[in-house]
Scaffold this motif. Structure first.
Motif, PDB file in Angstrom:
ATOM      1  N   PRO A   1       0.834  -1.203   0.000  1.00 26.95           N
ATOM      2  CA  PRO A   1       0.000   0.000   0.000  1.00 26.95           C
ATOM      3  C   PRO A   1       0.875   1.261   0.000  1.00 26.95           C
ATOM      4  O   PRO A   1       2.013   1.245   0.460  1.00 26.95           O
ATOM      5  CB  PRO A   1      -0.802  -0.104   1.304  1.00 26.95           C
ATOM      6  N   ARG A   2       0.344   2.347  -0.493  1.00 25.68           N
ATOM      7  CA  ARG A   2       1.072   3.601  -0.643  1.00 25.68           C
ATOM      8  C   ARG A   2       1.776   4.022   0.641  1.00 25.68           C
ATOM      9  O   ARG A   2       2.943   4.390   0.630  1.00 25.68           O
ATOM     10  CB  ARG A   2       0.112   4.708  -1.083  1.00 25.68           C
ATOM     11  N   GLY A   3       1.086   3.966   1.758  1.00 23.48           N
ATOM     12  CA  GLY A   3       1.679   4.386   3.024  1.00 23.48           C
ATOM     13  C   GLY A   3       2.875   3.535   3.422  1.00 23.48           C
ATOM     14  O   GLY A   3       3.870   4.043   3.936  1.00 23.48           O
ATOM     15  N   GLU A   4       2.781   2.240   3.163  1.00 24.25           N
ATOM     16  CA  GLU A   4       3.902   1.353   3.494  1.00 24.25           C
ATOM     17  C   GLU A   4       5.084   1.585   2.553  1.00 24.25           C
ATOM     18  O   GLU A   4       6.235   1.518   2.970  1.00 24.25           O
ATOM     19  CB  GLU A   4       3.457  -0.110   3.451  1.00 24.25           C
ATOM     20  N   ARG A   5       4.796   1.860   1.274  1.00 22.37           N
ATOM     21  CA  ARG A   5       5.886   2.174   0.331  1.00 22.37           C
ATOM     22  C   ARG A   5       6.576   3.464   0.742  1.00 22.37           C
ATOM     23  O   ARG A   5       7.801   3.573   0.694  1.00 22.37           O
ATOM     24  CB  ARG A   5       5.348   2.281  -1.100  1.00 22.37           C
TER      25      ARG A   5
ATOM     26  N   ALA B   1      12.524   5.199   5.290  1.00 20.49           N
ATOM     27  CA  ALA B   1      13.488   4.422   6.070  1.00 20.49           C
ATOM     28  C   ALA B   1      14.787   4.252   5.289  1.00 20.49           C
ATOM     29  O   ALA B   1      15.880   4.350   5.856  1.00 20.49           O
ATOM     30  CB  ALA B   1      12.898   3.066   6.436  1.00 20.49           C
ATOM     31  N   LEU B   2      14.681   4.022   3.987  1.00 21.80           N
ATOM     32  CA  LEU B   2      15.882   3.903   3.163  1.00 21.80           C
ATOM     33  C   LEU B   2      16.639   5.225   3.117  1.00 21.80           C
ATOM     34  O   LEU B   2      17.864   5.259   3.247  1.00 21.80           O
ATOM     35  CB  LEU B   2      15.522   3.444   1.749  1.00 21.80           C
ATOM     36  N   TRP B   3      15.923   6.336   2.934  1.00 21.95           N
ATOM     37  CA  TRP B   3      16.556   7.658   2.899  1.00 21.95           C
ATOM     38  C   TRP B   3      17.240   7.954   4.234  1.00 21.95           C
ATOM     39  O   TRP B   3      18.372   8.415   4.281  1.00 21.95           O
ATOM     40  CB  TRP B   3      15.519   8.726   2.574  1.00 21.95           C
TER      41      TRP B   3
END
Length: 74
Positions: free
Chosen positions: A13-17, A23-25
């Motif tokens: 889902p958009r929010g999880e993406r 988190a990656l950033w």
């Protein structure tokens, strides 16, 4: 931990993406962020100039609602 294929991640889902992207950033250090997203020195200078002007006269700032109204967005 097993690797998750990118195709599976893109189905989240958009929010999880978004949370994953943030988190990656956040996992990058300052140097890594600077390399990933270089900012033009002239742009940095303009931001510094505007920030200094705001700090000298913070009451000159317009509320976001007023900016939207002037732009015909609100």
């Amino acid at each position: 931990m097993a690797a998750t294929p990118i195709t599976d991640l893109l189905q989240l889902p958009r929010g999880e993406r978004l949370a994953l992207a943030m988190a990656l950033w956040d996992s990058l250090d300052h140097e890594g962020r600077s390399e990933a997203l270089p900012v033009d020195p002239a742009f940095c200078n303009e931001l510094d100039r505007r920030w200094a002007a705001h700090r000298q006269n913070p009451t000159a700032a317009l509320p976001w609602e007023e900016v939207q109204r002037q732009l015909g967005l609100g």
